[in-house]
Design a protein around this motif. Sequence first.
Motif, short mmCIF file in Angstrom:
data_model
loop_
_atom_site.label_atom_id
_atom_site.label_comp_id
_atom_site.label_asym_id
_atom_site.label_seq_id
_atom_site.Cartn_x
_atom_site.Cartn_y
_atom_site.Cartn_z
N MET A 1 0.57 -1.30 0.37
CA MET A 1 0.07 0.18 -0.29
C MET A 1 0.51 1.05 0.15
O MET A 1 1.98 1.66 0.74
CB MET A 1 -0.63 0.16 1.32
N VAL A 2 -0.25 2.62 -0.70
CA VAL A 2 0.66 4.26 -1.09
C VAL A 2 0.54 4.45 0.03
O VAL A 2 -0.98 4.53 -0.10
CB VAL A 2 0.98 3.92 -2.91
N VAL A 3 0.84 5.60 0.61
CA VAL A 3 0.79 6.05 1.34
C VAL A 3 1.71 7.89 1.23
O VAL A 3 2.56 7.91 0.87
CB VAL A 3 0.70 6.58 3.20
N CYS A 4 0.49 8.82 0.57
CA CYS A 4 1.43 9.81 -0.04
C CYS A 4 0.94 11.25 1.11
O CYS A 4 -0.14 11.67 1.00
CB CYS A 4 0.77 10.38 -1.10
N GLY A 5 1.51 12.15 1.41
CA GLY A 5 1.12 13.10 2.88
C GLY A 5 2.45 13.51 2.91
O GLY A 5 3.65 13.71 2.87
N GLU A 6 1.91 15.19 3.84
CA GLU A 6 3.19 15.65 4.16
C GLU A 6 2.88 16.18 5.48
O GLU A 6 3.83 17.02 6.08
CB GLU A 6 2.50 16.84 3.24
N ASP A 7 2.28 15.21 6.45
CA ASP A 7 1.61 15.70 7.73
C ASP A 7 1.72 14.59 8.60
O ASP A 7 1.70 13.24 8.79
CB ASP A 7 0.70 16.69 7.91
N GLY A 8 1.50 14.93 9.63
CA GLY A 8 1.18 13.53 11.09
C GLY A 8 -0.06 13.01 10.66
O GLY A 8 0.24 11.23 11.34
N LEU A 9 -0.69 12.81 9.53
CA LEU A 9 -1.71 12.25 9.15
C LEU A 9 -0.81 11.02 8.32
O LEU A 9 -1.48 9.76 8.69
CB LEU A 9 -2.92 12.63 8.57
N ALA A 10 -0.19 11.34 7.36
CA ALA A 10 0.51 10.33 7.18
C ALA A 10 1.11 9.58 7.14
O ALA A 10 1.70 8.25 7.70
CB ALA A 10 1.30 10.86 5.66
N HIS A 11 2.07 9.90 8.64
CA HIS A 11 2.47 9.28 9.29
C HIS A 11 1.69 7.64 10.18
O HIS A 11 2.70 6.80 10.70
CB HIS A 11 3.30 10.38 10.32
N ARG A 12 0.62 8.31 10.69
CA ARG A 12 -0.36 7.60 11.71
C ARG A 12 -0.62 7.05 10.81
O ARG A 12 -0.93 5.76 11.19
CB ARG A 12 -0.92 8.70 12.12
N LEU A 13 -0.97 6.81 9.68
CA LEU A 13 -1.86 5.70 8.77
C LEU A 13 -0.90 4.74 8.23
O LEU A 13 -1.11 3.69 7.96
CB LEU A 13 -2.67 6.80 7.50
N ALA A 14 0.66 5.63 7.94
CA ALA A 14 1.38 4.49 7.47
C ALA A 14 1.43 3.72 9.08
O ALA A 14 1.35 2.32 8.62
CB ALA A 14 2.47 4.92 7.49
N ALA A 15 1.59 3.83 10.40
CA ALA A 15 1.54 3.38 11.39
C ALA A 15 0.77 2.62 11.52
O ALA A 15 0.47 0.89 11.71
CB ALA A 15 2.12 3.54 12.77
N GLU A 16 0.01 2.85 11.32
CA GLU A 16 -1.52 1.96 11.62
C GLU A 16 -1.63 0.77 10.22
O GLU A 16 -2.15 -0.24 10.92
CB GLU A 16 -3.01 2.82 11.30
N LEU A 17 -1.47 0.98 8.98
CA LEU A 17 -1.49 0.10 8.02
C LEU A 17 -0.31 -0.72 8.74
O LEU A 17 -0.67 -2.05 8.70
CB LEU A 17 -1.18 0.44 7.00
N ARG A 18 0.98 -0.90 9.22
CA ARG A 18 2.07 -1.84 8.94
C ARG A 18 1.58 -2.20 10.70
O ARG A 18 1.48 -3.84 10.82
CB ARG A 18 3.18 -1.50 9.35
N GLY A 19 1.18 -2.09 11.67
CA GLY A 19 1.65 -2.33 13.00
C GLY A 19 -0.05 -3.02 13.36
O GLY A 19 -0.03 -3.86 14.45
N VAL A 20 -0.95 -2.42 13.08
CA VAL A 20 -2.48 -3.36 12.87
C VAL A 20 -2.84 -4.19 12.20
O VAL A 20 -3.00 -5.33 12.79
CB VAL A 20 -2.82 -2.02 13.43
N TYR A 21 -2.78 -3.94 10.46
CA TYR A 21 -3.07 -5.07 9.86
C TYR A 21 -1.85 -5.97 8.70
O TYR A 21 -2.74 -6.42 8.36
CB TYR A 21 -3.42 -4.21 8.74
N GLY A 22 -0.40 -5.01 9.02
CA GLY A 22 0.28 -5.90 8.71
C GLY A 22 0.41 -5.77 7.20
O GLY A 22 1.20 -7.27 6.50
N GLU A 23 0.41 -4.77 6.77
CA GLU A 23 0.57 -4.20 5.33
C GLU A 23 1.86 -3.89 5.08
O GLU A 23 2.83 -3.38 6.01
CB GLU A 23 -0.84 -3.38 4.82
#
Length: 615
Positions: A1-23
């Motif tokens: 999965m690809v996440v494109c952003g410039e603020d904290g939401l992008a970092h939080r979303l990346a951590a959510e996908l990796r840490g919770v869903y294992g993506e």
Amino acid sequence: MVVCGEDGLAHRLAAELRGVYGERVTLVVPPNERTARPPVVGRARAASAALFDRVVNAAVGSVGRGGGGAPTPGVGGAADPRRDGDLVWEATEPTEAVLAEAGVERATALALVYDDDETNIRAALIARRLNPGLRLVLRLYNRRLGQHIEELLDQVATLADRDGAGADASTTVLSDADTAAPALAATAVAGTSKVVQTEGLLLRAVERPPAVSGPAVPAGLCTLALLSAPGTDPASDGPAGNGSDGNGEQEPRLLPDDEEVRRAGGRAAIVLEQVSSAGGPESAAPARGVGGVPLASLFSRRLRWSLAGSVGCVIALAVALWLVTGTHPLRAFYLTLLDLFAIDDPAIGQSLGRQILQLLSGLVGLLLLPVLLAAVLEALGTFRTASALRRPPRGLGGHVVLLGLGKIGTRVLTRLRELGVPVVCVESDPEARGLAVARRLRVPVVLGDVTQEGVLESAKIHRAHALLAVTSSDTTNLEAALYARTVRPDLRVVLRLYDDDFATAVYRTLRAAYPLALTRSRSVTHLAAPAFAGAMLGRQVMGAIAVERRVLLFAAVDVAGHPQLEGRTVREAFRAGSWRVLALEGRTDTAPGHVLTRGDRVVVAATRRGLAELR
């Protein structure tokens, strides 16, 4: 999965996908993100911490400033540097070359969470052309435009799927402001419902005190969560789904079963109050005072009393003339008006009583002239300033003081007015986007820097019910909260703070300093990221509610292909601590014994891990 952003939401979303869903995640950020300290996006989860270790290490070998880039050999392996999927690509904007280098053509889903709507739309159009079967999630503030873009991109995906492969090329448009606003508003107002609304369905959750929870919960209501026991720190983040943090302190328990609810003595609960049809996304209770200028606002209280007294005098004189002269009541009223307006009809040769009443009527007419002139001038002034910002009225109390009318503040203001909560806004920028909304809703606004003395006093903070600080500056929010506490030590305070660790430290310190006051800290990215992550996984995430420092998601799920749901009754499909079926789409009643079939689409309340398990 690809996440494109410039603020904290992008970092939080990346951590959510990796840490919770294992993506596997590829994160595309501006170049200066490599040297800047990434925002803290969560408590210590080993997986999310490992993600940031890997992406920062990968960033050292990645290039692509202003265009595309490629990892250098040695980062993830020379043969396939994207082997683990956890990479950071640097680019000033998501151009076609950048998206191609980030692997959008092979990706399952792409999230575009830039703060600019135009950037997200342009990148979405490019990505849909590169990969018609891509699942797209866009962050857009303009909701009406978002609906049109969603329909357009879905139509393109449908036309591209000519072979009928049925790829899940959905497009979901979300707003972090819309996701976080209900939770922020509900936190500031005790006793109001937490509402999640989408399409034709309205979900309403409400907090009930310990005396009503447990066995005393009315029939037909399901318990969504048990809150922390009294005296427990709700800011702590223990393992999700456990009832204790390892130190004997009870944590909030999401989606408990009936036995847990019965044994939860002394703990407040969040229960489902209503699942009913709604007339659409705009069918919530209308805000008060939106249409027209009310009569009471045209004339001051003193002027209204003067007018009422004058009318009473006219009626009294007409009745007296009727009784003294025996004239017909309508003629008596007509003659009184002639005398009142000094129309020449003298009572010469008539009785003494008639002459005295004529003189009194003329005197009342003289007194009425300045009152009428004042009414006309005041009404003209009211209409002239109807489009101007209102000032807080005298005697106002029990209201919510809202600091900041940016994207988040505007959504929170709308939500508070839908709930009928009186609000006074404070904004330092005279060009803020939320001022037009405040003017339309006729909400009082104080223009000024909240850190300056006297600004909060102008907002009647000493008589307020709560302070809701949602400006974009953590220090401004904290300073305003501390100053408000010196004025009202027992004031309910809700802070929007960017850094979770900082928010927890502030909460604990304020709780220790003011034990009798309610303090809550909320992070918009913390509330919004689960909804974006759920949408990237192909589920229609309808919203989220905050349960202290945890999040409960509401999503629409197709029963087909889910062995945990298909062929089971609604009661059997419930898994404590993970998910609960709330309703079938298109139906307002869902019997516990109803068997879920392949064609059903259900609305579920789920934890983040529970939603991941439904895969």
